[in-house]
Design an enzyme around this catalytic site. Structure first.
Site, short mmCIF file in Angstrom:
data_model
loop_
_atom_site.label_atom_id
_atom_site.label_comp_id
_atom_site.label_asym_id
_atom_site.label_seq_id
_atom_site.Cartn_x
_atom_site.Cartn_y
_atom_site.Cartn_z
N LYS A 174 53.38 37.21 34.45
CA LYS A 174 52.60 36.16 33.76
C LYS A 174 51.15 36.63 33.83
O LYS A 174 50.44 36.38 34.79
CB LYS A 174 52.78 34.82 34.48
CG LYS A 174 52.55 33.58 33.63
CD LYS A 174 51.21 33.48 32.96
CE LYS A 174 50.09 33.08 33.90
NZ LYS A 174 48.75 33.16 33.25
N SER A 227 41.72 34.18 41.77
CA SER A 227 40.66 33.57 42.59
C SER A 227 41.26 32.94 43.86
O SER A 227 42.45 32.63 43.91
CB SER A 227 39.94 32.50 41.76
OG SER A 227 40.88 31.52 41.36
N CYS A 282 36.87 42.46 41.59
CA CYS A 282 37.03 41.86 42.92
C CYS A 282 36.42 42.74 43.99
O CYS A 282 36.20 42.30 45.10
CB CYS A 282 38.51 41.65 43.21
SG CYS A 282 39.39 43.21 43.23
N GLU A 383 31.35 33.22 44.94
CA GLU A 383 31.66 34.45 44.21
C GLU A 383 31.10 34.28 42.80
O GLU A 383 31.58 33.43 42.04
CB GLU A 383 33.17 34.68 44.15
CG GLU A 383 33.53 35.96 43.44
CD GLU A 383 35.04 36.18 43.31
OE1 GLU A 383 35.79 35.20 43.19
OE2 GLU A 383 35.44 37.35 43.32
P1 NAD Z 1 42.22 32.85 38.20
O1 NAD Z 1 42.56 32.50 39.61
O2 NAD Z 1 41.52 31.85 37.37
O3 NAD Z 1 43.56 33.22 37.40
C1 NAD Z 1 44.50 34.12 37.91
C2 NAD Z 1 45.88 33.77 37.37
O4 NAD Z 1 46.23 32.46 37.82
C3 NAD Z 1 45.95 33.74 35.85
O5 NAD Z 1 47.16 34.31 35.43
C4 NAD Z 1 45.88 32.25 35.52
O6 NAD Z 1 46.58 31.92 34.35
C5 NAD Z 1 46.54 31.61 36.72
N1 NAD Z 1 45.99 30.28 37.02
C6 NAD Z 1 44.72 29.84 36.79
N2 NAD Z 1 44.57 28.57 37.20
C7 NAD Z 1 45.77 28.18 37.70
C8 NAD Z 1 46.25 26.97 38.30
N3 NAD Z 1 45.46 25.91 38.44
N4 NAD Z 1 47.53 26.94 38.71
C9 NAD Z 1 48.33 28.01 38.58
N5 NAD Z 1 47.93 29.17 38.03
C10 NAD Z 1 46.68 29.27 37.59
O7 NAD Z 1 41.42 34.23 38.26
P2 NAD Z 1 40.67 34.99 37.07
O8 NAD Z 1 39.47 34.23 36.68
O9 NAD Z 1 41.65 35.38 36.02
O10 NAD Z 1 40.25 36.33 37.83
C11 NAD Z 1 39.08 36.46 38.59
C12 NAD Z 1 39.34 36.20 40.05
O11 NAD Z 1 40.36 37.08 40.53
C13 NAD Z 1 38.13 36.48 40.92
O12 NAD Z 1 38.07 35.50 41.93
C14 NAD Z 1 38.42 37.84 41.52
O13 NAD Z 1 37.77 38.13 42.75
C15 NAD Z 1 39.89 37.75 41.71
N6 NAD Z 1 40.49 39.06 41.81
C16 NAD Z 1 40.93 39.47 43.03
C17 NAD Z 1 41.47 40.74 43.18
C18 NAD Z 1 41.97 41.22 44.49
O14 NAD Z 1 42.61 42.26 44.52
N7 NAD Z 1 41.72 40.53 45.59
C19 NAD Z 1 41.55 41.59 42.08
C20 NAD Z 1 41.09 41.13 40.84
C21 NAD Z 1 40.55 39.86 40.71
#
Ligand code: NAD
Length: 498
Positions: A174, A227, A282, A383
């Site tokens: 997904k 996140s 990240c 962040e």
């Molecule tokens: P996000 O958490 O908004 O979304 C990530 C995934 O979760 C997406 O597929 C999204 O559809 C889903 N999602 C979003 N809200 C949701 C909810 N309420 N319930 C269930 N699923 C939900 O993250 P983003 O904005 O796409 O990406 C950026 C974030 O990801 C930053 O915080 C970054 O630091 C982090 N990140 C971490 C790593 C790591 O390896 N630690 C790597 C890349 C990005």
């Protein structure tokens, strides 16, 4: 008319089930480029059913044959890398070279997965008791799910599914609803490589789709990257539903600059690590910890470089940094910069008013540089995930280490110094998952594993490397004796082998 995307279930494109659609933007122009269908609960169930149906045959396929699919997939990724990078850049906004580089980092996981026959070799002990042998084997977990963020639409899915399927599992991905075209193309290439239908499925959507995946009893394991609040939610929900989970979250990465560092090198490192991909990584460095006398020379060298950052759309070969992903992200980042000013930090370079001729509606923001940031400020605590670097001044090394250790996130941290003692102490005592010594973004290569500490990660298995193999397999240990004709009678005590 915006391009209409689809899901990928059982090796076929599947159309929208209803009018529930998401918009995908070209971040450089602000225009809607595509529409993505959000899966109905039934479609999520269809994807899981397809993965479950493909599991018996795929998990019984000898690892060497699964590896051969991986070899062909790797070759196809190499042949199509420009197309994949363009898909990444056009929906994410990052410059092409950066998109190509991150795709290569994902491809390296496929290369690692090509060695799966060797990686799955178990352990054998002859004669754990008289005429008794014991061996451990790694078997697939079952139906695995990957939920991925917007910032690496090629690399992060590639951290997950190649290793999962090479281990004999089937997969439902997904991807982020903001840039799903690249993951959909990866699924087509996997099929072209000989991946059987149903082994890899891609389902688009948001929370509704995620919740359906987390609660479905047919799903055995969940990998999440995104996140921190969502990572924590996914970890708790999937675990409560009996699944094994690895959930990687957000970050606030520090780079400690010691007074003996080479400031030109440190400046180059900070420019790439803070402003590359518009800070939407990240592992981006968002805090430079200037130790002792290092603040002034660092600010002096950084200022003109940040002012002259070349900002442009991904189609501009000279651009060093593209737009951020969405209008909401732009507003959020600008709001945080505003808060930094009002809370008393010194905004040395202000990129808030940057616009690009011909791209006035694009989500562009110039690089921002703050000095004299303190740990109480929102720009330090949150962040930002944008092109904003905060310099925090500390008097000595111990205060720098303390700052890093007190931060709730623990993804990456780096130290720039020529002092081996300081570097060694930092690597030993920092409570951070990935540490760089004169390397600003210490992202582990595919055969090591990636993961943070503290609130940057929930669960105990990192992604890729041997941790990835461990996550996507279950150990079975067999203790075997072949009858020798000598009966030993019933034993009512716990068996101890003699
Ligand atoms: P996000 O958490 O908004 O979304 C990530 C995934 O979760 C997406 O597929 C999204 O559809 C889903 N999602 C979003 N809200 C949701 C909810 N309420 N319930 C269930 N699923 C939900 O993250 P983003 O904005 O796409 O990406 C950026 C974030 O990801 C930053 O915080 C970054 O630091 C982090 N990140 C971490 C790593 C790591 O390896 N630690 C790597 C890349 C990005």
């Amino acid at each position: 008319m915006a391009n209409m995307l689809h899901h990928w279930i059982n090796g076929q494109k599947v159309k929208a089930a209803n009018g529930n659609l998401g918009q995908i933007f070209n971040p450089a122009t602000g225009e809607v480029a595509s529409q993505v269908p959000f899966a109905s609960t039934k479609q999520v169930g269809d994807a899981i059913a397809s993965a479950q149906a493909a599991l018996p045959a795929w998990s019984a396929t000898p690892p060497i044959q699964r590896a051969r699919v991986m070899f062909r997939f790797k070759a196809l990724l190499e042949e199509n890398i420009d197309e994949i990078a363009t898909l990444v850049s056009s929906e994410h906004g990052k410059i092409l070279d950066d998109a190509r580089g991150s795709t290569t980092r994902g491809l390296e996981v496929v290369e690692f997965a090509c060695g799966i026959p060797h990686l799955l070799k178990g352990e054998f002990t002859e004669q754990v008791g008289t005429n008794v042998d014991s061996y451990s084997i790694r078997q697939p977990v079952g139906v695995c799910v990957g939920i991925t963020p917007f910032n690496f639409p090629a690399m992060i899915p590639l951290w997950m599914f190649p290793l999962a399927v090479a281990c004999g599992n089937t997969f439902v991905l997904k991807p982020s609803e903001k840039d799903p075209s690249c993951p959909l193309r990866l699924a087509e290439l996997f099929k072209e490589a000989g991946g059987p239908d149903g082994v890899l499925n891609v389902i688009n959507g948001d929370k509704l789709a995620v919740d359906a995946l987390l609660t479905d009893p047919r799903v055995d394991a969940v990998s999440f990257v995104g996140s921190t609040p969502i990572a924590e939610y996914v970890y708790a929900t999937a675990a409560a539903n009996g699944k094994r989970v690895q959930a990687l979250g957000g970050a606030k990465n520090h780079m400690v600059v010691m007074p003996d560092a080479d400031f030109d090198q440190a400046t180059d490192a900070l420019m790439g690590a803070a402003y590359g991909s518009a800070g939407e990584r990240c592992m981006a460095v968002s805090v430079a910890v200037a130790v002792g006398e290092s603040a002034l020379p660092l600010i002096k060298k950084l200022t003109p470089r940040v002012q002259s950052l070349k900002i442009g759309p991904y189609t501009d070969p000279d651009a060093e940094m593209g737009p951020v992903v969405s209008a909401q992200a732009l507003e959020r980042i600008k709001g945080l910069v505003d808060s930094g000013v009002s809370q008393g930090a010194e905004l040395v370079v202000d990129g808030r008013e940057t616009t690009l001729q011909g791209y006035e509606e694009g989500f562009f923001l110039g690089g921002c540089l703050f000095d004299k940031v303190t740990p109480e400020m929102d720009i330090y605590r949150e962040e930002i995930f944008g092109p904003v670097l905060s310099v925090v001044r500390v008097p000595d090394y111990e205060s720098a280490l303390q700052l890093v250790c007190d931060n709730p996130y623990g993804n990456g941290a780096a130290i720039f110094t020529r002092d081996g003692d300081a570097a060694r102490d930092f690597t030993k005592r920092s409570n951070i998952g990935m540490v760089g010594v004169n390397v600003p973004i210490p992202v582990p290569v595919a055969y090591h594993s990636f993961g943070g500490w503290k609130r940057s990660m929930f669960g105990s298995s990192n992604t890729h490397g041997m941790d990835g193999v461990r996550f996507y397999t279950r150990i079975k240990t067999v203790t075997a004796r072949w009858p020798s004709g000598i009966r030993q009678g019933a034993d009512f005590s716990i068996p101890t082998l003699k």
